[in-house]
Write an enzyme that holds these catalytic residues in place. Sequence first.
Site, PDB file in Angstrom:
ATOM      1  N   CYS A 129      31.645  35.818  19.987  1.00 52.96           N
ATOM      2  CA  CYS A 129      32.229  36.254  18.721  1.00 52.96           C
ATOM      3  C   CYS A 129      33.667  35.776  18.665  1.00 52.96           C
ATOM      4  CB  CYS A 129      32.179  37.772  18.577  1.00 52.96           C
ATOM      5  SG  CYS A 129      32.750  38.340  16.953  1.00 52.96           S
ATOM      6  N   CYS A 340      41.527  46.350  -1.444  1.00 58.10           N
ATOM      7  CA  CYS A 340      40.531  45.581  -0.713  1.00 58.10           C
ATOM      8  C   CYS A 340      39.453  45.060  -1.658  1.00 58.10           C
ATOM      9  CB  CYS A 340      39.901  46.428   0.403  1.00 58.10           C
ATOM     10  SG  CYS A 340      39.089  47.930  -0.182  1.00 58.10           S
TER      11      CYS A 340
END
Length: 383
Positions: A129, A340
């Site tokens: 990742c 957001c």
Amino acid sequence: MPVETIVRLAARGDGVTESGRFFPLTAPGDSVTETGEVAPGPHHQAPPCRHFPECGGCQLQHVDDATYADFLKDRIASALAQQGLSAPDILDPHLSPPRSRRRTSLKAAGGLIGFNAEASHRIVDMRECHILRPELFALVAPLRRLLKGRAGVTMTLADQGVDLMLEGVSVEGLEATEAMIAFARDQKLARLALDDGYGPQTLWEPEPVTITLSGTPVALPHGAFLQATAEGEAALVAAVREAVGDAAIIADLFAGLGTFALALSGKVYAAEGARDAVLALKGAGRGIFADHRDLFRRPLDVAELDRFEAVVLDPPRAGAKELAPHLAASTVPRLAYVSCNPNTFARDARELVDGGYRLLWVKPVGQFRWSTHVELAAAFVRP
């Protein structure tokens, strides 16, 4: 055969040609044929992760940083244009670096653990990742061995280490409990909590877990909201400070644990709907007046707002639809709006501009690197 060039990225990350055709996994400057064959252009990069594009954690690993920054700016400008607002000064975006995300939610089942595949409930077994902090990724393999059934995995990097919560997991009997505690001890967890459907229960916490915000340690409740990266938090805090200027009496609305309240000087009133967050902020010892208040059901009215020299608001994705009309009718000189969701931000910006505010600038923030998720901080003033 005819060839078209990708000119921009759409909101979901697909490349778009000048004629309006959409092609996934392309970048501006790529050439595409009628049959969908792609010749990479100057902004197309080799994705660093073996799981791309299968994993739903990233959508844009194939574009360079300049293109990703332009994507963030374009998303904001497009959302404002849909509300009939011309783009203000859109500042250079902040891009959090790779391997910087300090909180994440994963899924586990059948010996697999990772993010879901794009638009699917299928788990992509995470073997590498490039977005998670190394401290979080280091737990993936041990958790793969620990978890046998279905589980939700939430990890947050706190001051004391990793705060781990397992959902859909219960332990029965002394032996199972001791094994779970041994796991927490061996992995040097800051805290281990289990949620079997009736709320998180702490199983291991050698010392109280905190998160430091602007130099102040604050108790970290289970599941509390935290900006995704420390670098993104710093960029948003700097933008908010610039927007409020030298205001001496400030309201921080949707205050959470005090990400912005603790960074501001002067007198700060902080309103938040989550009781645990309010208690944590009250315990921070900074003299902030923390108020447990549901700002959707009980937004501040004009008389309450007019007491402040500046207002900071950081609502969830739904925006501040209930609060915006009161702000628009108020006399507050300066607003710092953190969002957001560019679409709900633009909707609320329209309300504020119609009420006499001027949108000075917007600072895009890319905390969820290589994703289509866009965050921002914006400054409004009354002329």
